[in-house]
Enzyme design. Structure first.
Site: not given
Length: 502
Positions: A172, A291
């Site tokens: 991320e 995710e």
């Protein structure tokens, strides 16, 4: 309500990569400590790992497990988790404001993964660290011997390399919350140079570059275009993340959210095609959706508590208790991945134990299956083979997120080796049962039909340590077969697996 579905043997989407049913473990809350690792637990093995949890993970049949993060990895020194456990340092984890004892590191996780019958998917720190630490980690894990890092691994008790094939280049990195957050250009350059160094070691490894943390990021989808423009020739996958929430307690809107997921995947697929064309490349970069899950039940309370505590070790954190409504959502999410299996090769439910997870544990006590364990397990076990391009005719509804949301969310998977067709069907209508007429073309004679149903009259129903089977699959009768057609009626707000033996 009536739904007509046609499945044709020759109308297919893609062969499903088994890694579509992957998982994720981060050093976060109780995912590791009292989750998978609890040396004093009655079921603990010689490595301190809970056998009761290992049994539940093996039952899920999840082919890969991403580790060690997540936000945690962006300030993680992998060297802290090797060598004698008594000599490992305790560090402050800036991502979750906790203390990390490092009693579990790569050696312990590798032994757990082997026992749980899953392959490791490892992430390197491109937040606070970079290329050099990443290449050293790969050498430590994968080189047979005769070099500094591989010989140190051997000294630490692991003679043979683990030969991990799948590596994530950070986590991320588009997010301002991330330790070491970078712009797309900065990250793209670092990821590309790191990938080149890793490929200089072994050009057969599979590498995942960071995409957007979610589709509402202000940098989406330009982030993907910039990063892929820099890294396309060196990577195999771009990662996407998405979590699903129902703060408004509106089930119709909640169950329409996978339409947003589908658009997210479609947009990134288009960006991949654009960069591929721009570079005149023959390479196909795919998506690693590493995710995903429902996450909102405890989120606001946890964010408040985190600001108040003083660096606890393995606190209760992000322990959402899932209900029956979440079963329907997880079923729709997995169905979206199956329909997009031509571009989504990898997906990881986040996470596996205690932290927004299908498995829960009590320290020193029982382990049990949350409600969402069941749709994930059914898909993981029976959703292997070829995804079918179904023709679906059913009623629809309009939601804020999308128009014409079908009340029936259904996918089909053909397993030619097993001689089966498996359909995963969610009735998104809250009041009406639905009769599903399945027309099977060119598949041959139908030998039998098995219907497995997950249904509860209370959308808020949960599984607990005291009542672990409150929401669970139940075999049903009532399917009718006529020629090449199957007819079956499913209740309002229900999840079904329809398995046809050919």
């Amino acid at each position: 309500m009536q739904a007509r579905v046609t499945a044709h043997k020759n109308f297919t989407i893609s062969t499903i990569d088994p890694r579509l049913y992957g998982s994720f473990l981060e050093h976060l809350g109780r995912a590791v400590y009292t989750g998978i690792y609890e040396p004093d637990h009655p079921t603990a093995d010689e490595n301190g790992m809970r056998r009761d949890v290992i049994d539940l993970v093996r039952e899920l049949d999840t082919p890969i497990c991403r580790y060690p993060g997540g936000n945690f990895v962006s300030a993680y020194n992998w060297e802290d988790g090797i060598g004698p456990q008594s000599e490992r340092p305790t560090r402050l984890d800036l991502a979750w404001r906790t203390a990390e004892s490092n009693q579990v590191g790569i050696h312990e996780f590798a032994r757990w993964a082997e026992a749980a019958n899953t392959e490791m998917m490892l992430a390197v720190n491109l937040g606070s660290r970079g290329l050099d630490a990443a290449r050293n980690f790969v050498e430590y894990v994968n080189h047979p011997g005769g070099s500094y890092w591989s010989d140190l691994r051997r000294k630490n008790g692991q003679a043979d390399p683990w030969n991990v094939k799948l590596w994530c280049l950070g986590n991320e990195m588009d997010g301002p919350w991330q330790v070491g957050h970078k712009s797309a250009a900065e990250y793209g350059h670092l990821a590309n140079e790191t990938a080149k160094a890793i490929r200089a070691f072994d050009d057969k490894l599979e590498l995942v570059v960071c995409g957007s943390s979610h589709s509402d990021m202000p940098t989406f989808p330009q982030w993907e275009a910039t990063v892929l423009d820099e890294t396309y020739d060196q990577v195999d996958y771009i990662s996407l993340h998405m979590y699903f929430m129902n703060y408004e307690k509106n089930t119709r809107e909640y169950l329409a959210l996978p339409e947003k997921l589908d658009r997210y995947i479609g947009t990134v697929s288009g960006v991949i095609d654009y960069i591929k064309a721009k570079k005149r490349s023959k390479k196909n970069v795919k998506i690693s959706f590493d995710e995903w899950n429902v996450w909102y039940h405890e989120r606001e309370a946890d964010e408040k508590r985190m600001k108040e505590w003083d660096w606890p070790h393995a606190p209760v954190l992000l322990e959402d208790i899932y209900n029956f409504e979440d079963v329907l959502q997880v079923g729709c999410i997995i169905n979206t991945f199956i329909r997009r299996s031509d571009v989504v090769s990898i997906a990881c439910i986040a996470q596996l134990v205690n932290v927004i997870a299908p498995i829960m544990t009590a320290p020193g006590g029982a382990a049990w299956k949350q409600t969402i364990y069941h749709p994930f397990q059914l898909a993981s076990r029976y959703g292997r083979g070829t995804a079918l391009a179904l023709d679906v005719d059913c009623a629809t509804y309009n939601a804020d997120i999308a128009a014409n949301v079908p009340y029936l969310d259904i996918t089909g998977v053909h397993d030619a080796d097993a001689g089966t067709l498996t359909f995963f069907a969610i009735n998104r209508h809250g009041e009406e049962p639905m009769t599903i007429d399945l027309a099977l073309e060119r598949f041959g004679e139908i030998r039998s039909v098995e219907h497995t149903l997950i249904k509860h009259d209370d959308l808020e129903a949960v599984n607990t340590k005291e009542n672990p089977d409150n929401v669970s699959p139940v075999k049903q009768d009532g399917a009718s077969v006529s020629g090449g057609k199957v007819s079956i009626t499913v209740p309002a707000y229900s999840y079904s697996m329809i398995r046809v033996k050919l």
